[in-house]
Design a protein around this motif. Structure first.
Motif, PDB file in Angstrom:
ATOM      1  N   HIS A 126      64.126  91.146  57.203  1.00 53.36           N
ATOM      2  CA  HIS A 126      63.178  91.951  56.442  1.00 53.36           C
ATOM      3  C   HIS A 126      62.153  92.548  57.399  1.00 53.36           C
ATOM      4  CE1 HIS A 126      65.140  90.369  52.957  1.00 53.36           C
ATOM      5  NE2 HIS A 126      64.725  89.133  53.159  1.00 53.36           N
ATOM      6  N   PHE A 127      62.517  93.687  57.991  1.00 57.28           N
ATOM      7  CA  PHE A 127      61.684  94.256  59.054  1.00 57.28           C
ATOM      8  C   PHE A 127      60.343  94.763  58.535  1.00 57.28           C
ATOM      9  CE2 PHE A 127      64.425  97.620  57.456  1.00 57.28           C
ATOM     10  CZ  PHE A 127      63.566  98.681  57.279  1.00 57.28           C
ATOM     11  N   ASP A 128      60.276  95.165  57.247  1.00 55.30           N
ATOM     12  CA  ASP A 128      58.987  95.596  56.711  1.00 55.30           C
ATOM     13  C   ASP A 128      58.019  94.424  56.600  1.00 55.30           C
ATOM     14  OD1 ASP A 128      60.582  94.429  54.798  1.00 55.30           O
ATOM     15  OD2 ASP A 128      60.147  95.893  53.223  1.00 55.30           O
ATOM     16  N   CYS A 129      58.529  93.266  56.200  1.00 48.73           N
ATOM     17  CA  CYS A 129      57.698  92.057  56.162  1.00 48.73           C
ATOM     18  C   CYS A 129      57.293  91.655  57.580  1.00 48.73           C
ATOM     19  CB  CYS A 129      58.450  90.915  55.489  1.00 48.73           C
ATOM     20  SG  CYS A 129      58.859  91.208  53.745  1.00 48.73           S
ATOM     21  N   LEU A 130      58.226  91.797  58.511  1.00 48.69           N
ATOM     22  CA  LEU A 130      57.943  91.468  59.908  1.00 48.69           C
ATOM     23  C   LEU A 130      56.799  92.328  60.436  1.00 48.69           C
ATOM     24  CD1 LEU A 130      59.383  89.625  62.145  1.00 48.69           C
ATOM     25  CD2 LEU A 130      60.363  91.750  62.957  1.00 48.69           C
ATOM     26  N   GLN A 131      56.842  93.620  60.159  1.00 50.65           N
ATOM     27  CA  GLN A 131      55.791  94.518  60.614  1.00 50.65           C
ATOM     28  C   GLN A 131      54.448  94.173  59.987  1.00 50.65           C
ATOM     29  OE1 GLN A 131      57.853  98.230  59.606  1.00 50.65           O
ATOM     30  NE2 GLN A 131      57.824  98.793  61.767  1.00 50.65           N
ATOM     31  N   ALA A 132      54.460  93.815  58.704  1.00 51.61           N
ATOM     32  CA  ALA A 132      53.207  93.476  58.023  1.00 51.61           C
ATOM     33  C   ALA A 132      52.574  92.228  58.623  1.00 51.61           C
ATOM     34  CB  ALA A 132      53.473  93.275  56.527  1.00 51.61           C
TER      35      ALA A 132
END
Length: 444
Positions: A126-132
């Motif tokens: 989950h790259f969006d969660c990773l970025q957040a």
């Protein structure tokens, strides 16, 4: 992973937790009005609180209702997992952002494998969660007390970093994000996988070509051995990942990699970085085609395609008549500051990038501008230079020109840059004027 309701103590509790799981805000508020203590109760076996259930199922409205009642965002379930861990595990980005806003601790470890929310986001891709989570690490006490670089490379109970997990489970987007945030490309594991495995060993084991090319582009060592003495090439062969093995073969050509003096420039313009990444991946893709030529392995499209890069990067503000004075083939898209000389992205990489770092070399020398020989300290997207107001349509012309100049054709720039020492004969700002078709000589 323990987000189900399992057993509850009473029918009222079951009704409340079922409402939380279904996202029924009205029923949740009604249950809390009847019994406010419901917020502090949990399921019997997994010890899931209402906050855990809402986070795992992506029920943002219910999550907000609970957090507004001053509930601790770091409640623990049976495995000492927080709601943030469950939201990261299931890719519920809205819940991740809301929990981070509420002050959820990003540096808590579960009791199963000793993993953080960053590990879970990388593991499940989950790259969006990773970025957040990485963005929150910059603005929370973690960056000051623990250190951001240390957080990015945090190890679980088996000695695996988030990069190890992302590489092993075929998550190229997460690999790319972690490397861009300072993840150590050659870190060795403890007991995870085979002891002493690097992310490249684990990518070879998983057989993900995108992960392999990302790691190689950031300087992963193809000759580094795990505790059993195996190099990544041997791991890929054993797992029958032929294409990965071909790229990892020590006898094959070395890829271009981000040089240390360039990838850690703090002021590197984001758009310029994307242009350079596109050129780097194109150059290495040409290398891959040569390696895999004549084999039965197909070459999947790279993670960062040229079309996608054009969609994500604003058009460089350059005049449509300006060509790179080094290759006379590509439009100038990169500007060196503070000297102001301009080059195309391909030639910039040919100057700055190198093959696999030599462990015996302590530090690679800082790249210099080929026109004035000053150190390259900052790279930005080249600005447009207009001669008069009649060139208002220059951006659209530039856009058409860039799209007509296929990057695969630009890869010839690298072929013609084997010797770059005679830049003393070149003067000016590093940009030329487009010649007529008859004046342009064909390249081999």
């Amino acid at each position: 992973m323990g987000q189900g309701l399992s057993c509850t103590r009473s029918s009222r509790e079951h009704e409340f937790f079922s409402a939380v799981q279904a996202g029924d805000v009205e029923l949740v508020e009604l249950c809390l009005c009847r019994d406010p203590e419901m917020l502090h109760r949990s399921t019997i076996y997994d010890r899931l609180s209402a906050l855990h259930i809402a986070a795992a199922n992506g029920r943002l409205e219910v999550l907000s209702v609970i957090l507004e009642r001053s509930v601790n965002p770091d409640l623990l379930n049976r495995h000492k997992q927080t709601p943030l861990m469950l939201a990261s595990m299931h890719g519920k980005i809205a819940c991740v952002q809301r929990l981070l806003q509420a002050g959820a601790n990003i540096l808590m470890f579960d009791s199963l494998h000793g993993r953080t929310c960053l590990h879970f986001a990388a593991y499940y891709g989950h790259f969006d969660c990773l970025q957040a989570i990485l963005a929150a690490a910059h603005s929370t006490p973690v960056a000051d007390s623990w250190g951001f670089a240390r957080f990015v490379n945090v190890r679980d109970g088996n000695g695996a970093t988030p990069l190890h997990l992302a590489a092993r489970h075929r998550r190229p987007e997460c690999v790319h994000i972690l490397l861009g945030n300072g993840a150590l490309v050659c870190a060795s594991t403890g007991a995870y996988g085979y002891p002493g495995s690097t992310p490249l060993h684990l990518a070879a084991r998983g057989g993900c070509l995108d992960c392999v090319r990302e790691l190689l582009a950031w300087g992963a060592d193809r000759l580094q051995r795990d505790s059993s003495g195996r190099i990544p090439y041997m791991v890929a062969l054993k797992r029958n990942h032929g294409a990965c093995a071909a790229l990892l073969n020590p006898a094959s050509a070395e890829p271009l990699v981000w040089p240390s003096p360039l990838k850690f420039i703090s002021e590197l313009d984001p758009e310029a970085k994307l242009l350079l990444e596109a050129a780097l991946m194109e150059a290495n893709r040409e290398r891959e085609k040569n390696i895999l030529k004549g084999t039965s392995y197909s070459l999947p499209s790279p993670l960062h395609s040229d079309d996608g890069m054009d969609d994500n990067v604003s058009e460089p503000e350059t005049s449509d008549s300006e060509l790179c004075c080094i290759c006379f083939d590509q439009v100038c898209t990169i500007e060196v500051q503070d000297c102001g000389h301009q080059m195309c992205a391909h030639c910039t990489l040919a100057l700055c990038c190198h093959n696999k770092p030599n462990p015996a070399t302590l530090c690679t020398s800082t790249p210099v501008c080929p026109f004035c020989r000053s150190n390259i300290a900052r790279l930005v997207v080249a600005k447009m230079k207009t001669d008069d107001e009649g060139e208002k349509d220059a951006p659209s012309k530039t856009r058409r020109l860039r799209r007509s100049c296929n990057l695969s054709e630009g890869s010839s720039s690298f072929k013609g840059l084997s010797a770059l020492g005679s830049f003393g004969i070149i003067s000016g700002r590093g940009s030329g004027r487009r010649a007529s078709t008859s004046e342009i000589t064909d390249k081999p």
